[in-house]
Motif scaffolding. Structure first.
Motif, mmCIF file in Angstrom:
data_model
loop_
_atom_site.group_PDB
_atom_site.id
_atom_site.type_symbol
_atom_site.label_atom_id
_atom_site.label_comp_id
_atom_site.label_asym_id
_atom_site.label_seq_id
_atom_site.Cartn_x
_atom_site.Cartn_y
_atom_site.Cartn_z
ATOM 1 N N THR A 22 0.831 -1.207 0.000
ATOM 2 C CA THR A 22 0.000 0.000 0.000
ATOM 3 C C THR A 22 0.864 1.255 0.000
ATOM 4 O O THR A 22 0.604 2.214 -0.745
ATOM 5 N N ALA A 23 1.909 1.259 0.827
ATOM 6 C CA ALA A 23 2.831 2.399 0.870
ATOM 7 C C ALA A 23 3.517 2.593 -0.477
ATOM 8 O O ALA A 23 3.722 3.724 -0.930
ATOM 9 N N MET A 24 3.860 1.494 -1.129
ATOM 10 C CA MET A 24 4.501 1.551 -2.446
ATOM 11 C C MET A 24 3.570 2.199 -3.470
ATOM 12 O O MET A 24 3.979 3.076 -4.243
ATOM 13 N N MET A 25 2.316 1.785 -3.474
ATOM 14 C CA MET A 25 1.354 2.346 -4.419
ATOM 15 C C MET A 25 1.124 3.833 -4.156
ATOM 16 O O MET A 25 1.034 4.646 -5.083
ATOM 17 N N ASP A 26 1.037 4.204 -2.895
ATOM 18 C CA ASP A 26 0.854 5.621 -2.543
ATOM 19 C C ASP A 26 2.058 6.452 -2.977
ATOM 20 O O ASP A 26 1.912 7.576 -3.480
ATOM 21 N N TYR A 27 3.250 5.916 -2.773
ATOM 22 C CA TYR A 27 4.469 6.632 -3.154
ATOM 23 C C TYR A 27 4.501 6.870 -4.665
ATOM 24 O O TYR A 27 4.906 7.947 -5.126
ATOM 25 N N ALA A 28 4.036 5.890 -5.425
ATOM 26 C CA ALA A 28 4.038 6.018 -6.883
ATOM 27 C C ALA A 28 3.115 7.132 -7.353
ATOM 28 O O ALA A 28 3.368 7.759 -8.401
ATOM 29 N N GLU A 29 2.043 7.414 -6.607
ATOM 30 C CA GLU A 29 1.142 8.502 -6.999
ATOM 31 C C GLU A 29 1.858 9.851 -6.922
ATOM 32 O O GLU A 29 1.690 10.706 -7.788
ATOM 33 N N GLY A 30 2.631 10.052 -5.866
ATOM 34 C CA GLY A 30 3.414 11.283 -5.766
ATOM 35 C C GLY A 30 4.434 11.386 -6.875
ATOM 36 O O GLY A 30 4.671 12.483 -7.420
ATOM 37 N N TYR A 31 5.021 10.260 -7.229
ATOM 38 C CA TYR A 31 6.012 10.268 -8.302
ATOM 39 C C TYR A 31 5.372 10.604 -9.646
ATOM 40 O O TYR A 31 5.931 11.385 -10.434
ATOM 41 N N PHE A 34 4.884 14.228 -9.907
ATOM 42 C CA PHE A 34 6.175 14.886 -10.143
ATOM 43 C C PHE A 34 6.570 14.773 -11.615
ATOM 44 O O PHE A 34 7.020 15.755 -12.221
ATOM 45 N N LEU A 35 6.410 13.605 -12.209
ATOM 46 C CA LEU A 35 6.745 13.418 -13.624
ATOM 47 C C LEU A 35 5.971 14.385 -14.518
ATOM 48 O O LEU A 35 6.520 14.972 -15.457
ATOM 49 N N ASP A 36 4.675 14.532 -14.234
ATOM 50 C CA ASP A 36 3.846 15.409 -15.060
ATOM 51 C C ASP A 36 4.271 16.870 -14.946
ATOM 52 O O ASP A 36 4.176 17.630 -15.908
ATOM 53 N N GLU A 37 4.734 17.261 -13.767
ATOM 54 C CA GLU A 37 5.143 18.640 -13.539
ATOM 55 C C GLU A 37 6.553 18.892 -14.055
ATOM 56 O O GLU A 37 6.844 19.957 -14.614
ATOM 57 N N ALA A 246 3.164 15.266 -24.575
ATOM 58 C CA ALA A 246 2.040 15.936 -23.932
ATOM 59 C C ALA A 246 1.172 14.986 -23.110
ATOM 60 O O ALA A 246 0.224 15.437 -22.478
ATOM 61 N N PHE A 247 1.501 13.693 -23.101
ATOM 62 C CA PHE A 247 0.671 12.787 -22.310
ATOM 63 C C PHE A 247 1.165 12.698 -20.871
ATOM 64 O O PHE A 247 2.324 12.985 -20.576
ATOM 65 N N LYS A 248 0.266 12.283 -19.983
ATOM 66 C CA LYS A 248 0.563 12.209 -18.558
ATOM 67 C C LYS A 248 1.083 10.830 -18.184
ATOM 68 O O LYS A 248 0.849 9.838 -18.889
ATOM 69 N N ALA A 249 1.771 10.760 -17.039
ATOM 70 C CA ALA A 249 2.214 9.477 -16.494
ATOM 71 C C ALA A 249 0.988 8.645 -16.125
ATOM 72 O O ALA A 249 0.003 9.172 -15.588
ATOM 73 N N SER A 250 1.042 7.347 -16.409
ATOM 74 C CA SER A 250 -0.119 6.477 -16.217
ATOM 75 C C SER A 250 0.298 5.137 -15.627
ATOM 76 O O SER A 250 1.430 4.676 -15.837
ATOM 77 N N ASP A 251 -0.637 4.513 -14.910
ATOM 78 C CA ASP A 251 -0.436 3.134 -14.492
ATOM 79 C C ASP A 251 -0.487 2.238 -15.725
ATOM 80 O O ASP A 251 -1.255 2.487 -16.667
ATOM 81 N N ARG A 256 -1.828 -2.579 -12.298
ATOM 82 C CA ARG A 256 -1.274 -1.237 -12.066
ATOM 83 C C ARG A 256 0.119 -1.286 -11.426
ATOM 84 O O ARG A 256 0.499 -0.406 -10.673
ATOM 85 N N SER A 257 0.890 -2.297 -11.740
ATOM 86 C CA SER A 257 2.190 -2.464 -11.092
ATOM 87 C C SER A 257 3.308 -1.671 -11.764
ATOM 88 O O SER A 257 4.396 -1.540 -11.195
ATOM 89 N N PHE A 258 3.049 -1.159 -12.971
ATOM 90 C CA PHE A 258 4.048 -0.373 -13.689
ATOM 91 C C PHE A 258 3.576 1.074 -13.818
ATOM 92 O O PHE A 258 2.381 1.368 -13.747
ATOM 93 N N VAL A 259 4.536 1.970 -14.052
ATOM 94 C CA VAL A 259 4.246 3.358 -14.391
ATOM 95 C C VAL A 259 4.854 3.635 -15.762
ATOM 96 O O VAL A 259 6.043 3.394 -15.986
ATOM 97 N N GLY A 260 4.017 4.129 -16.675
ATOM 98 C CA GLY A 260 4.497 4.578 -17.967
ATOM 99 C C GLY A 260 4.482 6.092 -18.015
ATOM 100 O O GLY A 260 3.540 6.720 -17.521
ATOM 101 N N GLY A 261 5.504 6.684 -18.603
ATOM 102 C CA GLY A 261 5.540 8.138 -18.675
ATOM 103 C C GLY A 261 6.813 8.627 -19.327
ATOM 104 O O GLY A 261 7.719 7.847 -19.652
ATOM 105 N N TYR A 262 6.878 9.931 -19.516
ATOM 106 C CA TYR A 262 8.060 10.564 -20.097
ATOM 107 C C TYR A 262 9.031 10.982 -18.998
ATOM 108 O O TYR A 262 8.629 11.549 -17.976
#
Length: 464
Positions: A22-31, A34-37, A246-251, A256-262
């Motif tokens: 759960t902590a891992m998943m929550d941490y990924a949301e903050g990340y 950050f990627l989008d910003e 222009a796309f956002k970071a996504s599960d 939802r174990s991976f994060v895709g993004g720029y």
């Protein structure tokens, strides 16, 4: 009976309880936020400064007295930042240092970019870093950066950001339609898209102005930019503008174990290196520091790269304030070069060496050496340092593995490790494995991201 004589890379999922997951998943949301910003190094520095100040960090000024537990940051030309917590030993026992980079491959806008051709306005570009050029066509792009105007009072900096807000237009590099691409499709992938053809489409509407010019569409674009930002075409000469995805970071995945993004390379290491420092629960014995720099993707040169004297100057200031010799502090320091490595990809097994390449979900990777072919461009960490980091991670239950950069003669790459090691700092690469590295949409495992955060926290608290 468990076989302790063999070494095997095992998935970290079996080593995490429900609370940790759960902590891992929550941490990924903050990340992801950050990627989008933080799609440029300037954006990243601005956001990190905000995060640091929210955690009690303040700007360091030369001559400030040092006290254990003090939290400071120092910004280099708005494109790099050093964050540090003064340890109980001050500077005398050296620094536990994480070094990462904030820049990522992108499409830079040229100094004189805007032109009109057959009813369209376009920007000329110059790609930044190592890319597969075909991956950057036909995807939505944002325009981000700054324009610095020369005024009678000095320099005025104007932020430009178009394409990330609801209702914003986006931009695109067009590609040849398949119906007319017989010759293009016969070329190698390296030659299929030529750099000089990577021009960004920015408009097609002619100006209704009475100004006499044959470039009415170009004029409309300049009228818009002048109205919105107060700039003229000459102001492009002192601008830093880039096109980024222009796309956002996504599960990624059903689970939802991976994060895709720029920009995973290298913000996936910069973010945990910084947040681990922000979240230290106790004052460390040794001074803990994260240096997050620019220009790694093009060789780490320049005033904002890792080869700049910015780091040395700050550490010298800190040593002077603590009555410590600079060279003694440096030689007692340890650095984790926080950069990514490749994750084994089952779609392309032929380029990897399965026993030694990192795997997704097996944790943060310690990489003894990078470089290419005969370890060219690598600092090749000592066996003693590898053992020290093994001990640190194991003692703190960090999920970790080892990694490298594919088969020996397949290619390779470098990091900032050698530039820190050249300063006489014991250095080893340590980072998150990445799939589709340097693509506009890279992929990482959330488990490996969270393991990096835990690993950096353990490292910052490490004693000799």
């Amino acid at each position: 009976m468990e076989n302790k004589l063999f070494y095997d890379k095992k998935t970290g999922w079996d080593r995490m309880d429900d609370a940790e997951q759960t902590a891992m998943m929550d941490y990924a949301e903050g990340y992801k936020a950050f990627l989008d910003e933080a799609k440029t190094e300037r954006d990243a520095v601005r956001r990190l400064q905000q995060m640091a100040e929210a955690k009690g960090f303040c700007a360091y000024e030369r001559g400030t007295e040092l006290h254990a537990g003090d939290k400071y940051y120092k910004i280099n030309r708005n494109k790099g930042i050093i964050l540090f917590v003064v340890g109980k030993d001050g500077m005398k026992s050296g620094i536990n240092l994480a070094a990462a980079h904030l820049d990522a491959p992108r499409i830079d806008i040229r100094t004189i970019p805007l032109y009109e051709d057959n009813g369209m306005a376009l920007f000329k570009t110059h790609y930044y870093g190592g890319i597969k050029k075909y991956q950057w066509t036909t995807i939505p792009l944002e325009l981000r950066g700054v324009v610095c105007r020369a005024t009678d009072d000095g320099v005025e900096t104007i932020d430009v950001r178009i394409g990330d807000k609801p209702g914003d237009p986006v931009f695109v590099i067009t590609d040849l339609l398949i119906h007319l691409a017989t010759e293009q499709m016969g070329k190698s992938m390296m030659k299929g898209i030529e750099a000089e053809a990577m021009n960004v489409l920015v408009g097609s509407k002619p100006s209704q102005s009475e100004i006499e010019t044959s470039d009415k569409i170009k004029l409309w674009v300049m009228e818009f930019l002048n109205r919105e930002y107060g700039i003229t075409e000459e102001d492009f000469l002192s601008a830093e503008l880039s096109c980024v995805p222009a796309f956002k970071a996504s599960d990624v995945g059903f689970d939802r174990s991976f994060v895709g993004g720029y920009g995973h390379d290298d913000r996936v290491c910069s973010y945990p290196a910084a947040t681990a420092l922000f979240d230290l629960k106790e004052v460390p014995q040794k001074t803990a520091m994260a240096i997050l720099v620019d220009k790694e993707e093009i060789g780490s040169d320049g005033v904002t790269g890792m080869q700049s004297r910015f780091f040395d100057t700050l550490v010298a200031d800190l040593c002077r304030a603590d009555d410590t010799l600079f060279d003694e502090c440096i030689e007692r320091s340890t650095c984790l070069s926080a950069d990514v490595c490749n994750a084994f990809d089952p779609n392309y097994p032929q380029v990897s060496e399965k026993r030694n390449d990192a795997r997704a979900n097996c944790g943060v990777a310690l990489v003894k050496y990078t470089g290419s072919r005969g370890k060219s461009g690598s600092s090749d960490a000592t066996a003693e340092l590898m053992a020290k980091m093994r001990s640190c991670f194991n003692k703190n239950r960090v999920i970790w593995q080892t990694g490298q950069l594919g088969k020996v003669d397949q290619g390779g790459g470098g990091t900032v490790a050698m530039f820190m090691a050249n300063r006489n700092i014991d250095t080893v690469d340590c980072g998150v494995p990445v799939l589709s590295m340097h693509a506009p949409f890279e992929v990482i495992a959330k488990l490996d991201l969270y393991a990096a955060y835990n690993g950096f926290q353990a490292f910052y608290g490490m004693k000799e």
